[in-house]
Design a protein around this motif. Structure first.
Motif, PDB file in Angstrom:
ATOM      1  N   GLU A  13      -9.337 -41.299  38.889  1.00 60.29           N
ATOM      2  CA  GLU A  13      -9.758 -41.498  40.325  1.00 60.29           C
ATOM      3  C   GLU A  13     -10.117 -40.194  40.843  1.00 60.29           C
ATOM      4  O   GLU A  13     -10.662 -40.172  41.663  1.00 60.29           O
ATOM      5  N   ARG A  17     -13.207 -39.377  43.172  1.00 62.82           N
ATOM      6  CA  ARG A  17     -12.913 -39.074  44.574  1.00 62.82           C
ATOM      7  C   ARG A  17     -13.317 -37.564  44.880  1.00 62.82           C
ATOM      8  O   ARG A  17     -13.759 -37.197  46.160  1.00 62.82           O
ATOM      9  N   ALA A  22      -8.050 -37.088  48.379  1.00 63.18           N
ATOM     10  CA  ALA A  22      -8.748 -38.484  48.244  1.00 63.18           C
ATOM     11  C   ALA A  22      -8.032 -39.552  47.276  1.00 63.18           C
ATOM     12  O   ALA A  22      -8.036 -40.659  47.366  1.00 63.18           O
ATOM     13  N   ALA A  26      -6.215 -43.218  47.739  1.00 58.87           N
ATOM     14  CA  ALA A  26      -6.709 -44.343  46.943  1.00 58.87           C
ATOM     15  C   ALA A  26      -5.607 -44.926  46.001  1.00 58.87           C
ATOM     16  O   ALA A  26      -5.544 -46.123  45.829  1.00 58.87           O
TER      17      ALA A  26
END
Length: 326
Positions: A13, A17, A22, A26
């Protein structure tokens, strides 16, 4: 070296991102928690995996190598989970779903009761999110499934990597202070001069209601902009204005509010979204069956989605559409 799936998901992730903040948003963690887990991953590996460039984070060469393998590993885990469930005589699984208030109160209790009666080995956990965030959380792997909504005046954007199954079709009704509208039915234009209580235009619900009003030739006079439907209904009960509420939202109704049918109702579908690669996962299909049965029991069952552009089949994908989901 032992690699944690949890930390590999965070690394993936982070790559997607570009910032810890961020990535944390998420995955629905705090930024500090993600930072700590990524630091532990570096210690597990014994090498530097990323470096900060201002506010952003860039993976090192070794970080990129691990991220590529993390993607393969996490997809393999999903396939293995599905294969194990298919091989079992009785399904045992734990799923996490995204919900919002009216679904959690009006539909989920009955659905989980039906599921527990027939399939006690399936455990469903839920996270309450803004409706516009649930599909993204499924796509990113933070959730196994989520409830999503489409309005007749404002279809949601869709990700081809996701599949949705229509669960229910709802009408939106006028929610007005007690005694303000004596009739049993009202046209939306008759509320044009009333003060409104409504979610912001960036929310899917707020945008859909604004578009419905515009289609009938007026802009709602919004005196109070609030995000939560329960809050809006409480303010209606206090005589501060009017709003619209869905069938499932009626479970949140406080005293002092009259519900009046719209002669030209705004409609919406409630669907379950999941990753297309998991379409054959037995536990997921059993959860969907239970939710559809619950919706049918309370009179909201749907055999087909609402008509309109970018309409998917009852089970299928639809192309992206303009707008934001809520």
């Amino acid at each position: 070296m032992e690699l944690s799936l949890h930390r590999l998901r965070m690394l993936r992730e982070l790559h997607r991102r570009g910032t810890v903040t961020a990535a944390a948003a998420a995955l629905h963690y705090t930024a500090s928690a993600v930072s700590q887990q990524l630091a532990q991953l570096e210690r597990d590996v014994g090498a530097k995996l990323f470096e900060r460039l201002g506010r952003r984070v860039q993976l090192t060469e070794l970080g990129m190598v691990l991220t590529e393998h993390a993607d393969e590993i996490l997809r393999s885990v999903e396939r293995a989970t599905m294969a194990l469930e298919e091989a079992q005589e009785g399904v045992s699984a734990r799923l996490t779903g995204g919900v919002w208030a009216s679904v959690a109160s009006g539909l989920l209790p009955k659905a989980l009761t039906l599921l527990a009666a027939d399939h006690p080995g399936i455990e469903v956990r839920t996270k309450e999110l803004a409706p516009e965030d649930t599909a993204g959380a499924v796509r990113d792997g933070a959730l196994d499934f989520s409830f999503v909504i489409d309005y007749s005046d404002y279809p949601m954007p869709w990700d081809p990597a996701l599949t949705r199954v229509v669960i229910a079709v709802e009408r939106l009704h006028a929610a007005v202070p007690h005694g303000v509208v004596p009739a049993a039915n009202i046209h939306l234009t008759e509320l044009a001069e009333q003060p409104w209580i409504l979610a912001g235009p960036r929310s899917h619900f707020g945008r859909a209601v604004r578009l419905a009003c515009q289609r009938h030739g007026f802009e709602p006079k919004i005196n109070h902009e609030v995000g939560e439907q329960a809050t809006a209904l409480s303010m209606v009960g206090a005589g501060l204005g009017v709003t619209l509420v869905s069938d499932l939202g009626l479970s949140l109704l406080p005293s002092g509010v009259d519900i009046v049918a719209l002669t030209e109702p705004v409609m919406r579908t409630v669907s379950i979204a999941h990753r297309t690669v998991n379409s054959r996962r037995p536990s997921l299909q059993l959860v969907i069956d239970a939710v559809r049965a619950a919706a049918a029991e309370i009179g909201l069952g749907a055999a087909a989605p609402l008509p309109g552009p970018n309409q998917p089949s009852v089970t299928g994908t639809i192309p992206p559409a303009a707008g934001t989901a809520t």
